[in-house]
Design a protein around this motif. Structure first.
Motif, short mmCIF file in Angstrom:
data_model
loop_
_atom_site.label_atom_id
_atom_site.label_comp_id
_atom_site.label_asym_id
_atom_site.label_seq_id
_atom_site.Cartn_x
_atom_site.Cartn_y
_atom_site.Cartn_z
N LEU A 52 0.83 -1.20 0.00
CA LEU A 52 0.00 0.00 0.00
C LEU A 52 0.87 1.26 0.00
O LEU A 52 0.55 2.24 -0.68
CB LEU A 52 -0.95 -0.01 1.20
CG LEU A 52 -1.90 1.19 1.34
CD1 LEU A 52 -2.72 1.41 0.07
CD2 LEU A 52 -2.81 1.00 2.54
N ALA A 53 1.97 1.22 0.74
CA ALA A 53 2.90 2.36 0.75
C ALA A 53 3.41 2.65 -0.66
O ALA A 53 3.47 3.81 -1.07
CB ALA A 53 4.06 2.10 1.71
N ILE A 54 3.74 1.61 -1.40
CA ILE A 54 4.21 1.79 -2.78
C ILE A 54 3.12 2.45 -3.63
O ILE A 54 3.39 3.40 -4.38
CB ILE A 54 4.67 0.45 -3.39
CG1 ILE A 54 5.94 -0.04 -2.69
CG2 ILE A 54 4.88 0.57 -4.90
CD1 ILE A 54 6.33 -1.46 -3.02
N ASN A 55 1.88 1.96 -3.49
CA ASN A 55 0.76 2.56 -4.23
C ASN A 55 0.59 4.03 -3.87
O ASN A 55 0.36 4.88 -4.75
CB ASN A 55 -0.55 1.82 -3.92
CG ASN A 55 -0.57 0.40 -4.46
OD1 ASN A 55 0.32 -0.02 -5.18
ND2 ASN A 55 -1.59 -0.34 -4.07
N LEU A 56 0.67 4.34 -2.59
CA LEU A 56 0.50 5.73 -2.14
C LEU A 56 1.61 6.63 -2.65
O LEU A 56 1.35 7.74 -3.13
CB LEU A 56 0.42 5.78 -0.61
CG LEU A 56 -0.89 5.27 -0.01
CD1 LEU A 56 -0.73 4.99 1.48
CD2 LEU A 56 -2.02 6.26 -0.25
N VAL A 57 2.86 6.16 -2.56
CA VAL A 57 4.00 6.94 -3.04
C VAL A 57 3.85 7.22 -4.54
O VAL A 57 4.08 8.34 -5.00
CB VAL A 57 5.34 6.22 -2.73
CG1 VAL A 57 6.50 6.87 -3.46
CG2 VAL A 57 5.59 6.22 -1.23
N THR A 58 3.41 6.21 -5.29
CA THR A 58 3.19 6.37 -6.73
C THR A 58 2.18 7.48 -7.01
O THR A 58 2.30 8.19 -8.00
CB THR A 58 2.70 5.03 -7.34
OG1 THR A 58 3.68 4.04 -7.07
CG2 THR A 58 2.51 5.14 -8.84
N CYS A 69 -10.68 2.35 -2.83
CA CYS A 69 -11.00 2.50 -4.26
C CYS A 69 -9.84 3.07 -5.07
O CYS A 69 -9.59 2.63 -6.18
CB CYS A 69 -12.22 3.40 -4.44
SG CYS A 69 -13.72 2.70 -3.73
N CYS A 70 -9.15 4.06 -4.51
CA CYS A 70 -8.13 4.77 -5.29
C CYS A 70 -6.71 4.27 -5.05
O CYS A 70 -5.84 4.49 -5.88
CB CYS A 70 -8.18 6.27 -4.98
SG CYS A 70 -9.78 7.00 -5.37
N CYS A 71 -6.48 3.64 -3.92
CA CYS A 71 -5.11 3.27 -3.55
C CYS A 71 -4.90 1.78 -3.36
O CYS A 71 -3.78 1.34 -3.10
CB CYS A 71 -4.71 4.01 -2.27
SG CYS A 71 -4.94 5.79 -2.40
N GLY A 72 -5.97 0.98 -3.44
CA GLY A 72 -5.82 -0.47 -3.35
C GLY A 72 -5.67 -1.01 -1.94
O GLY A 72 -5.17 -2.12 -1.75
N ALA A 73 -6.12 -0.24 -0.94
CA ALA A 73 -6.05 -0.72 0.45
C ALA A 73 -7.09 -1.81 0.68
O ALA A 73 -8.13 -1.83 0.02
CB ALA A 73 -6.31 0.44 1.41
N THR A 74 -6.79 -2.70 1.61
CA THR A 74 -7.81 -3.64 2.07
C THR A 74 -8.70 -2.89 3.08
O THR A 74 -8.33 -1.82 3.56
CB THR A 74 -7.18 -4.84 2.79
OG1 THR A 74 -6.51 -4.38 3.98
CG2 THR A 74 -6.18 -5.57 1.89
N GLU A 75 -9.85 -3.48 3.39
CA GLU A 75 -10.73 -2.84 4.39
C GLU A 75 -10.01 -2.72 5.72
O GLU A 75 -10.15 -1.71 6.42
CB GLU A 75 -12.03 -3.63 4.54
CG GLU A 75 -12.98 -3.41 3.39
CD GLU A 75 -14.36 -4.02 3.64
OE1 GLU A 75 -14.75 -4.14 4.81
OE2 GLU A 75 -15.01 -4.37 2.66
N PHE A 76 -9.26 -3.74 6.10
CA PHE A 76 -8.51 -3.72 7.36
C PHE A 76 -7.50 -2.57 7.36
O PHE A 76 -7.41 -1.80 8.32
CB PHE A 76 -7.81 -5.06 7.60
CG PHE A 76 -6.96 -5.06 8.84
CD1 PHE A 76 -7.55 -5.20 10.10
CD2 PHE A 76 -5.59 -4.92 8.76
CE1 PHE A 76 -6.77 -5.20 11.25
CE2 PHE A 76 -4.80 -4.92 9.91
CZ PHE A 76 -5.39 -5.05 11.16
N GLU A 77 -6.70 -2.46 6.27
CA GLU A 77 -5.70 -1.39 6.18
C GLU A 77 -6.37 -0.02 6.27
O GLU A 77 -5.88 0.87 6.96
CB GLU A 77 -4.93 -1.49 4.86
CG GLU A 77 -3.97 -2.65 4.80
CD GLU A 77 -3.39 -2.86 3.41
OE1 GLU A 77 -2.25 -3.33 3.34
OE2 GLU A 77 -4.06 -2.55 2.40
N ALA A 78 -7.49 0.13 5.56
CA ALA A 78 -8.19 1.41 5.54
C ALA A 78 -8.68 1.79 6.94
O ALA A 78 -8.54 2.94 7.36
CB ALA A 78 -9.35 1.36 4.56
#
Length: 98
Positions: A39-45, A74-83
């Motif tokens: 998720l960090a990689i997705n967010l940094v991107t 929806c926008c960053c690919g997080a799981t419900e738990f991560e969110a």
């Protein structure tokens, strides 16, 4: 210490406790509780490279956790738990420092 009473702190994960123990400063987004490596990689991107940038997004959404969680999923690919973990972490940080 920030974060309220000692009893409050006892219920927190070590990672959340560490995040709440000091101002955000220049911490990378991966410091936020609930943010996995992937998720960090997705967010940094997407330009959310620092914890304070992610906090800014949370504040722009008026600290509405459900809206922020939906955005993360929806926008960053997080799981419900991560969110859930992430929004809870930022909410707790706000209650300590804002």
């Amino acid at each position: 210490e920030p974060g309220g009473t000692k009893e409050d702190m006892d219920h927190m994960s070590p990672r959340l406790r560490a995040f709440l123990s000091e101002p955000i400063g220049e911490k990378d987004v991966a410091w936020v509780d609930g943010i996995s490596h992937e998720l960090a990689i997705n967010l940094v991107t997407k330009g959310f490279n620092k914890a304070y940038v992610l906090l800014g997004q949370f504040l722009l959404m008026h600290k509405r956790e459900a809206e922020f969680q939906k955005w993360l999923i929806c926008c960053c690919g997080a799981t419900e738990f991560e969110a859930r973990e992430c929004s809870s972490c930022l909410k707790e940080w706000c209650s300590c420092f804002l």
